[in-house]
Design a protein around this motif. Structure first.
Motif, PDB file in Angstrom:
ATOM      1  N   SER A 144       0.816  -1.222   0.000  1.00 38.00           N
ATOM      2  CA  SER A 144       0.000   0.000   0.000  1.00 38.00           C
ATOM      3  C   SER A 144       0.850   1.273   0.000  1.00 38.00           C
ATOM      4  N   ILE A 147      -1.300   4.567   3.664  1.00 41.07           N
ATOM      5  CA  ILE A 147      -2.667   4.290   4.108  1.00 41.07           C
ATOM      6  C   ILE A 147      -3.229   5.551   4.755  1.00 41.07           C
ATOM      7  N   VAL A 164      -6.755   3.531   1.000  1.00 38.58           N
ATOM      8  CA  VAL A 164      -5.337   3.358   0.676  1.00 38.58           C
ATOM      9  C   VAL A 164      -4.970   4.269  -0.493  1.00 38.58           C
ATOM     10  N   ARG A 175      -3.795  -0.309  -3.719  1.00 41.24           N
ATOM     11  CA  ARG A 175      -4.373   1.037  -3.702  1.00 41.24           C
ATOM     12  C   ARG A 175      -5.877   0.943  -3.914  1.00 41.24           C
TER      13      ARG A 175
END
Length: 212
Positions: A144, A147, A164, A175
């Motif tokens: 990610s 976040i 994300v 994402r």
């Protein structure tokens, strides 16, 4: 009284009464708010900036603070003293922090600061602590990098919603908008694509947890 000075065709008017008026106004303001003093209570002096704050729902003196470039900190006395909680983990950049509304011993942290810029460090996923931040476990979304927000269902701790942002300088990664119905064991992406579309913020309707 006023004095006027003619110099090179410019008339300069000096008005002492205006200065006295400014002094009076300043004094009034200082008297009105003189008791309100700002003070640094940490912990971002050497860490750049605060990314998020979570306050214990049953103890207003206990706060968890996510630092954009300095881990996770906890105070149990409204900021008089602080304890670092995240030093042993792989990420030092934090984007968000959330206390489980159903169990205040459980803390969720999203790594990777939730902004865009050349100064921003990335993270390695979402973490959970079930002992007030003493120990942590990485619960996935390791690609990610950034976040932005974590929300838990108000009556069911197994249901989580996560925004994300994803990698800033490349496509792909984890994402988008993610949901878990098993406490973070598995994640289902319900919004976003596999290339560029990420999510930077989410909010839940307090009257209806199904409305995001």
């Amino acid at each position: 009284m006023k004095w006027s000075i003619l110099f090179a065709g410019i008339l300069l008017v000096l008005t002492p009464s205006a200065s006295a008026q400014d002094t009076t106004q300043k004094s009034l303001v200082e008297n009105a708010i003189g008791g309100l003093k700002w003070r640094n209570i940490g912990p971002a002096f050497c860490a750049g900036r605060i990314a998020d704050i979570a306050i214990h729902p049953e103890d207003e003196h206990t706060w968890y603070v996510a630092v954009g470039s300095g881990g996770v900190w906890k105070t149990e006395n409204s900021g008089i003293t602080w304890k670092s909680l995240f030093d042993g983990q792989n990420s030092y950049s934090i984007g968000c922090i959330t206390i489980d509304p159903n169990n205040s011993h459980t803390i969720w942290v999203g790594t990777g600061e939730n902004v865009g810029g050349r100064h921003v460090a990335f993270g390695d996923g979402i973490y959970r602590s079930t002992d007030d931040g003493v120990t942590w476990k990485n619960m996935g979304l390791k690609e990610s990098e950034h976040i932005s927000k974590i929300i838990l269902h108000p009556t069911n701790s197994d249901i989580l919603f996560v925004a994300v942002q994803g990698p800033l300088w490349s496509s792909g990664g984890d994402r988008g908008f993610y949901k878990s119905v098993d406490g973070g064991t598995t994640w289902d992406k319900t919004l976003g694509d596999d290339e560029w579309t990420g999510v930077t913020d989410i909010i839940m309707d307090p009257r209806n947890p199904d409305l995001i």
